[in-house]
Structure formats: structure tokens, C-alpha cells
Scaffold this active site. Structure first.
Site, mmCIF file in Angstrom:
data_model
loop_
_atom_site.group_PDB
_atom_site.id
_atom_site.type_symbol
_atom_site.label_atom_id
_atom_site.label_comp_id
_atom_site.label_asym_id
_atom_site.label_seq_id
_atom_site.Cartn_x
_atom_site.Cartn_y
_atom_site.Cartn_z
ATOM 1 N N GLU A 100 18.625 0.052 -34.553
ATOM 2 C CA GLU A 100 17.291 -0.242 -35.077
ATOM 3 C C GLU A 100 17.056 0.287 -36.489
ATOM 4 O O GLU A 100 16.168 -0.182 -37.193
ATOM 5 C CB GLU A 100 16.225 0.353 -34.144
ATOM 6 N N GLU A 131 34.597 9.284 -18.364
ATOM 7 C CA GLU A 131 33.709 10.158 -19.120
ATOM 8 C C GLU A 131 33.953 11.624 -18.768
ATOM 9 O O GLU A 131 33.338 12.516 -19.345
ATOM 10 C CB GLU A 131 32.248 9.793 -18.881
#
Length: 319
Positions: A100, A131
Site C-alpha cells: 500500500e 516456518e
């Protein structure tokens, strides 16, 4: 890897598994007991009531958030980068904030980046990635070659994700400034980072589903960090988006409206000035507010590192 180091990592992993029950985000929420028996309206009310607690949790981290805002602003001013690192929902929040910034503040894509465990494919689906590997986190951040000009922010609701911890530890060793966004106290990620922002949102409506309150808190904090840093850099004038890049019809209209609101000129004058400013709203604002030509406006913006208010005042940026 030395056998002793492997043994130590295995020991730490075991401790993390045993301690996961103690995490606030993993506990069962009394407010949502019998959740599967509730009506649609009751479900919505329960979630809404729990979401209402998030802002208060984030409020407690405001001093640390403010520190990070200033660090990010200084890093970007000096040609460095903000690099987020996350896995799962946390990584997706990081990617959203990074994506953004160019649209909102006309920053270059390289200025605010994200590293997602599993790569871009993991954004759209739960990719088959590990992870639990700090080595993978170290390897992925190493590809970005972090330096003392950069800030690396690790995001993990649990604060224990080995991938994120490994990345932050590596970045810190390379001289980068580091921060963490977590939703539990006393975590490994907090220990690994220079500054830790803790938003204790408590148990989730569905136990352990940190895409709910924890992710909402993470989104609020990342919003504050980048909006605050860009504002400190002068990409916002008053509360208006003066660094808007006019690449479509909607943004062209926004740019015209911003210039009119800041300077009080009519629409025709705003359009004419934007054209003479090379379609740059910051240049147009400085031209009109300081009553100078384009060349002088550009000089002032360079002197102030792009800070519009400072350019109008003809003063250098002070961070």
C-alpha cells in the site's frame, strides 16, 4: 552445523512446543464458549465484542510504536529500507502494508519490503513451508543484504516463530536496526529485536486462530508505523495526501482536490499549476504556498528531503 548447535536448537524447539499452552493467544476464550451452538447474530456479536478490545491492547504499545516510527523515518530519509518479515497471517499483514505504501505515498517499491515465509505463493494459500526453520529465515533475509541503514521488523503473534526469529537475529548481527510486533509477553522474538511492540489481545474467539484479534492488532500497528513515518518525512501536509501519484482518473481528481484544499485556489488554477509542476503535487503545493516558481520549489524540496511543510518554510528536515 555443529552437533552442539543442533542439539541446542532441538532443545529450544521442544521448550517452545511445551510452552505454547501458556501463550495468551492459544488459551480458550471464556467469552466464546459454546461458539458452535450460537446463531449468526450471536457469533457476530461475540467477535465484535472481542475486536473492541484490540485498540486498548495496541494503546499500551504506543511508546514503542512511536520509537519505531522515528527509526523508520530516519532509515528511509538516509536511503535505507523498511523490511517486514513474517509467516502465515503475520506475513500477509506485512505484505499488505508494504504493497500500500507506493500507492499512498508514492514511495519506491524497494523502500518498504516484505519477506514472506514460503515466498509469494504462500500469500494466497497455506504453502508447504517450514516456518520452524530459523536457518530459512536467515537465508531469506540474507538475500536482501540488510545494513545499518535498514530496519527489519519481525511480525509474529506468538513471538516464537523460528523463521522470523532467525531473520531478525541475522539482520541485527549485520548492523540493521530491528523491531518486533508480537501479541504475547516474554517471547524469543522480543529478545531478538532492539524494540518490541507488544499488543496483548488475549485469547482468540477460536482458540489459536491468530488471523482474528492478533492480526487486527498487527494491521493497526503497521498502519501506524508507515503512516507515521511517511508523515514525519513530510509526505503528508496537514492531514492530506500531498504525495499522491496521479496515475489514474481517481487519483488525478484527488490531486486536484488536495491542491485546492491546501492552497485555496480555484480548480482552473490548480490544474494549471499541476501541469506546470510536471504533475507533481508536492512541487505544485510549494509553488503556490511559497509563491515561487517550479525551479525554486524543486530546490526547496531537495533541501528538505521531500518534506512539503519544510520546503514551504525553506528549512531542512530535522529528524
Amino acid at each position: 552445523m555443529p552437533a552442539l548447535m543442533i542439539e541446542e536448537q532441538n532443545k529450544t524447539a521442544l521448550q517452545d512446543k511445551q510452552g505454547i499452552r501458556s501463550l495468551a493467544t492459544e488459551r480458550q476464550n471464556e467469552a466464546s464458549e459454546g461458539f458452535d451452538t450460537k446463531s449468526a447474530l450471536e457469533i457476530a456479536r461475540i467477535i465484535n465484542a472481542e475486536d473492541a478490545k484490540v485498540a486498548a491492547a495496541v494503546k499500551k504499545a504506543l511508546p514503542e510504536i512511536a520509537q519505531v516510527i522515528d527509526v523508520v523515518a530516519r532509515c528511509l530519509r538516509d536511503g535505507g529500507r523498511l523490511i517486514y518479515v513474517g509467516a502465515g497471517s503475520s506475513g500477509r499483514i506485512a505484505s499488505l502494508d508494504a504493497a500500500e505504501c507506493p500507492a499512498t505515498f508514492s514511495t519506491q517499491p524497494a523502500q518498504v519490503q516484505y519477506i514472506m515465509c514460503g515466498g509469494p505463493k504462500a500469500l494466497a494459500s497455506a504453502a508447504d513451508v517450514n516456518e520452524d526453520s530459523p536457518d530459512m529465515g536467515q537465508r531469506d533475509i540474507a538475500k536482501r543484504r540488510p545494513t545499518r541503514k535498514d530496519i527489519v521488523i519481525g511480525i509474529s503473534a506468538s513471538g516464537r516463530t523460528p523463521y522470523v526469529v532467525g531473520a531478525v537475529e541475522y539482520a541485527r548481527l549485520r548492523g540493521a536496526q530491528t523491531a518486533a510486533i508480537v501479541c504475547n509477553q516474554g517471547t524469543r522474538l522480543a529478545d531478538a529485536a532492539d524494540i518490541c511492540m507488544v499488543a496483548e489481545v488475549g485469547p482468540e474467539v477460536i482458540s489459536g486462530s491468530t488471523r482474528l484479534k492478533a492480526s487486527t492488532a498487527q494491521k493497526m500497528i503497521t498502519n501506524m508505523i508507515t503512516t507515521g513515518a511517511m508523515t514525519r518525512l513530510g509526505y503528508v501536509y496537514d492531514n492530506l495526501m500531498v504525495n499522491v501519484h496521479m496515475k489514474n482518473e481517481k487519483l488525478v481528481e484527488r490531486g486536484i482536490n488536495v491542491l485546492q484544499r491546501v492552497t485555496g485556489v480555484d480548480r482552473e488554477t490548480a490544474i494549471r499549476t499541476i501541469k506546470s509542476a510536471g504533475k507533481s503535487i508536492p512541487i505544485a503545493v510549494v509553488m503556490l504556498k511559497a509563491n515561487v516558481d517550479k525551479m525554486e520549489a524543486v530546490r526547496r524540496l531537495q533541501k528538505s528531503d521531500g518534506n512539503v511543510r519544510r520546503a514551504i518554510e525553506n528549512a531542512p528536515l530535522d529528524l
